[in-house]
Design a protein around this motif. Structure first.
Motif, PDB file in Angstrom:
ATOM      1  N   GLU A 191       0.830  -1.208   0.000  1.00 14.79           N
ATOM      2  CA  GLU A 191       0.000   0.000   0.000  1.00 14.79           C
ATOM      3  C   GLU A 191       0.865   1.258   0.000  1.00 14.79           C
ATOM      4  N   ALA A 192       1.964   1.236   0.775  1.00 13.50           N
ATOM      5  CA  ALA A 192       2.865   2.390   0.803  1.00 13.50           C
ATOM      6  C   ALA A 192       3.515   2.614  -0.565  1.00 13.50           C
ATOM      7  N   ILE A 193       3.864   1.523  -1.234  1.00 15.80           N
ATOM      8  CA  ILE A 193       4.466   1.622  -2.569  1.00 15.80           C
ATOM      9  C   ILE A 193       3.443   2.159  -3.566  1.00 15.80           C
ATOM     10  N   LYS A 194       2.193   1.691  -3.457  1.00 13.97           N
ATOM     11  CA  LYS A 194       1.129   2.181  -4.330  1.00 13.97           C
ATOM     12  C   LYS A 194       0.957   3.688  -4.173  1.00 13.97           C
ATOM     13  N   ASP A 195       1.043   4.160  -2.929  1.00 10.45           N
ATOM     14  CA  ASP A 195       0.939   5.599  -2.675  1.00 10.45           C
ATOM     15  C   ASP A 195       2.065   6.362  -3.359  1.00 10.45           C
ATOM     16  N   ARG A 196       3.295   5.809  -3.315  1.00  7.60           N
ATOM     17  CA  ARG A 196       4.425   6.473  -3.973  1.00  7.60           C
ATOM     18  C   ARG A 196       4.227   6.512  -5.491  1.00  7.60           C
ATOM     19  N   LEU A 207      11.743   4.387  -0.305  1.00  2.87           N
ATOM     20  CA  LEU A 207      10.753   3.724  -1.137  1.00  2.87           C
ATOM     21  C   LEU A 207      10.725   4.334  -2.538  1.00  2.87           C
ATOM     22  N   SER A 208      10.814   5.646  -2.610  1.00  5.56           N
ATOM     23  CA  SER A 208      10.834   6.312  -3.910  1.00  5.56           C
ATOM     24  C   SER A 208      12.099   5.951  -4.682  1.00  5.56           C
ATOM     25  N   GLU A 214      16.794   0.582 -11.248  1.00  6.31           N
ATOM     26  CA  GLU A 214      16.709  -0.380 -12.344  1.00  6.31           C
ATOM     27  C   GLU A 214      17.799  -1.428 -12.236  1.00  6.31           C
ATOM     28  N   ILE A 215      17.492  -2.647 -12.681  1.00 11.28           N
ATOM     29  CA  ILE A 215      18.466  -3.723 -12.808  1.00 11.28           C
ATOM     30  C   ILE A 215      18.521  -4.111 -14.276  1.00 11.28           C
ATOM     31  N   GLU A 216      19.636  -3.773 -14.921  1.00 10.64           N
ATOM     32  CA  GLU A 216      19.815  -4.057 -16.340  1.00 10.64           C
ATOM     33  C   GLU A 216      18.618  -3.587 -17.149  1.00 10.64           C
ATOM     34  N   GLY A 217      18.204  -2.345 -16.874  1.00 11.73           N
ATOM     35  CA  GLY A 217      17.119  -1.744 -17.622  1.00 11.73           C
ATOM     36  C   GLY A 217      15.728  -2.083 -17.133  1.00 11.73           C
ATOM     37  N   GLN A 218      15.615  -2.942 -16.138  1.00  5.36           N
ATOM     38  CA  GLN A 218      14.314  -3.355 -15.607  1.00  5.36           C
ATOM     39  C   GLN A 218      14.081  -2.734 -14.236  1.00  5.36           C
ATOM     40  N   ARG A 219      12.897  -2.171 -14.046  1.00  5.30           N
ATOM     41  CA  ARG A 219      12.529  -1.610 -12.759  1.00  5.30           C
ATOM     42  C   ARG A 219      12.191  -2.729 -11.767  1.00  5.30           C
ATOM     43  N   LEU A 220      12.405  -2.453 -10.498  1.00  2.00           N
ATOM     44  CA  LEU A 220      11.995  -3.396  -9.461  1.00  2.00           C
ATOM     45  C   LEU A 220      10.474  -3.528  -9.449  1.00  2.00           C
ATOM     46  N   THR A 221       9.997  -4.746  -9.246  1.00  5.37           N
ATOM     47  CA  THR A 221       8.564  -4.963  -9.103  1.00  5.37           C
ATOM     48  C   THR A 221       8.125  -4.625  -7.682  1.00  5.37           C
ATOM     49  N   VAL A 222       6.808  -4.517  -7.494  1.00  5.50           N
ATOM     50  CA  VAL A 222       6.284  -4.266  -6.150  1.00  5.50           C
ATOM     51  C   VAL A 222       6.682  -5.399  -5.211  1.00  5.50           C
ATOM     52  N   ASP A 223       6.578  -6.648  -5.676  1.00  6.65           N
ATOM     53  CA  ASP A 223       6.962  -7.785  -4.834  1.00  6.65           C
ATOM     54  C   ASP A 223       8.426  -7.717  -4.441  1.00  6.65           C
TER      55      ASP A 223
END
Length: 401
Positions: A191-196, A207-208, A214-223
Motif C-alpha cells: 500500500e505504501a508503494i502504491k501511494d508512492r 521507497l521512492s 533499475e536492474i539491467e534496464g528493468q525496474r523493481l517490481t512491487v513484490d
C-alpha cells in the motif's frame, strides 16, 4: 556427523537455553571442542571459525534461498534469499543506496531521536532501556528512512514482533500467527508503494528510490520492493535493538569497561565492533545444504537445514588467540556479526551508525549507571534480546541539558 563427546560437556539443547543465551561463551567452547559441525536442536550446527567462513563464502554449497528461512512470507527476502547469479544484480543496485555516504545523511536525525528518547526518562533516574530506547529507536529510524510517519511506530513494532516473536502454544499456532503477520507486513508495504506510485515526485525517501531503481534496464517490481523492506524489518530493526540491549547490559555490569568509554569516547567505533564480536546478538544464520559435503571432517547431507553459528565463530580461540578477552580498542576486528561472503548484511553501515551514536549520546548524558537492585536479566535464545533492562542512574548528573 560425529557425535559430541561426553567429555566436552556439549548438549545440543543448549542452543535454545536462555541461561546459555545470557552467558554463551562456555557453551561455544564446548561446541567447538566437539567438532567443526555438531548436532543442533533442528539440524547440524557449524561452530568453528574456519568452517563458518567456508559456509558463508560458498552459497553454491550452503544456500540462503527460500528453503532456508520460512517466516510465512510469500515473497523472497531480497537480497538474502537470492543466490548467484541474480544476487549480484540486486547488490549492485542496493549497495549504493545503503552505502556509508548515504547513511551518514541520517546522523542528525538519529542523534535527535536518541536524545528525544533519553529526554523522556533522564529526570526519573531510572528506565527500562529495552522498552524506552532500544526497541523503538531502530524502527523510528527506519520509518524516517522510508518516509513513513512516526505515528505508525506502534503498528510497526507489533508487525515486527508478530514475525520474530509470534504468539502460540504449539508450532502450528505459532506458524499460523506468523503467517498472519507476514501478510500484514506485505500488504502494508504494498500500500505504501502504491501511494508512492500515485504521487511521484512528492516524496524523497528510500521507497521512492527503490521505485526509480533499475536492474539491467528493468525496474523493481512491487513484490521485489516488498521483499527488500521485509528483510530490513528482520535484519535491520530487531538486530540493532538486540545489540543495544546486549551492549548496555554488558557495560552496566562491567563498570571498568564503561568508564573507558566515558573517559575516551573516541574508542566507541572500536568498542562497537568488539561488543558485536563478544555479544553477537544474532547467534546463528540459517543455510540449506545443496549437496553432500565434508566440512572440517564432518559429513553434511544434501537437504540438511544448517545453522551457521556466528557467535561460536566470533570467539574461536584457534582463529583469534585472545578471543576470550574483551578489548574495546581491538583493531583490526574481523568479526562475523554482520555475516560474511556475498550475503554480508546490507544494512551494516546504518547499524553501525545507530550503535555508535547511541553509545556516544548515552554515555555523554548518563555516564554512571547500573542494573537496578534485584534486576534479573532474561535473555531470549536465538536473537539475544533482553526482555527487561532496568537501569538506574543519578538524575542530577551532567547529561540533563
Amino acid at each position: 556427523m560425529p557425535q559430541a563427546e561426553e567429555s566436552t560437556g556439549y548438549d545440543p539443547a543448549g542452543f535454545m537455553d536462555p541461561a546459555v543465551s545470557a552467558d554463551p561463551q562456555p557453551f561455544y567452547r564446548q561446541a567447538r571442542a566437539a567438532g567443526a559441525v555438531v548436532p543442533g536442536m533442528f539440524g547440524p550446527q557449524i561452530v568453528r571459525r574456519a568452517a563458518v567462513d567456508f559456509a558463508l563464502h560458498h552459497p553454491e554449497d550452503f544456500s540462503s534461498g527460500m528453503g532456508s528461512v520460512d517466516l510465512g512470507q510469500s515473497v523472497p527476502l531480497i537480497p538474502l534469499q537470492v543466490d548467484p547469479p541474480d544476487h549480484r544484480n540486486y547488490r549492485r543496485l542496493l549497495d549504493p543506496i545503503f552505502a556509508p555516504r548515504q547513511m551518514n545523511v541520517l546522523k542528525p536525525e538519529i542523534t535527535r531521536l536518541v536524545n528525544e528518547r533519553i529526554d523522556g526518562f533522564i529526570d526519573r533516574g531510572e528506565c527500562d532501556f529495552a522498552e524506552e530506547l532500544a526497541v523503538p529507536l531502530p524502527s523510528s529510524v527506519f520509518l524516517a528512512l522510508v518516509g513513513l510517519p512516526l505515528s505508525e511506530l506502534d503498528l510497526f513494532l507489533s508487525m515486527k514482533d508478530g514475525i520474530l516473536r509470534p504468539a502460540g502454544s504449539d508450532l502450528d499456532e505459532i506458524q499460523a500467527n506468523q503467517k498472519v503477520s507476514a501478510r500484514q507486513i506485505e500488504e502494508y508495504f504494498a500500500e505504501a508503494i502504491k501511494d508512492r506510485q500515485q504521487h511521484k515526485g512528492d516524496h524523497d525517501d528510500m521507497l521512492s528510490m527503490f521505485l526509480g531503481a533499475e536492474i539491467e534496464g528493468q525496474r523493481l517490481t512491487v513484490d521485489e520492493i516488498v521483499g527488500i523492506c521485509f528483510l530490513f524489518i528482520l535484519a535491520g530493526l530487531d538486530t540493532v535493538t538486540d545489540s543495544l540491549e546486549c551492549f548496555v547490559a554488558y557495560l552496566a555490569q562491567h563498570p571498568d569497561q564503561r568508564q573507558r568509554i566515558v573517559d575516551d569516547p573516541s574508542i566507541i567505533p572500536s568498542a562497537v565492533e568488539e561488543l558485536l564480536r563478544w555479544e553477537t546478538p544474532v547467534t546463528a544464520v540459517p543455510r540449506l545444504a545443496m549437496k553432500d559435503i565434508d566440512l572440517g571432517g564432518c559429513p553434511i547431507k544434501k537437504g540438511d537445514n544448517i545453522a551457521v553459528s556466528i557467535g561460536a565463530a566470533n570467539t574461536d580461540e584457534e582463529a583469534l588467540p585472545d578471543a576470550g578477552i574483551v578489548d574495546l580498542t581491538r583493531n583490526p576486528n574481523k568479526h562475523l556479526a554482520f555475516g560474511g561472503g556475498i550475503h554480508r548484511c546490507l544494512g551494516s553501515h546504518l547499524a553501525r551508525i545507530e550503535l555508535r551514536i547511541t553509545l556516544n549520546e548515552w554515555h555523554h548524558r548518563i555516564p554512571d549507571y547500573s542494573l537496578a537492585p534485584g534486576a534479573e536479566l532474561s535473555y531470549m535464545p536465538g536473537l539475544r534480546q533482553i526482555e527487561k533492562l532496568h537501569l538506574v542512574f543519578d538524575p542530577s548528573g551532567p547529561g540533563r541539558g
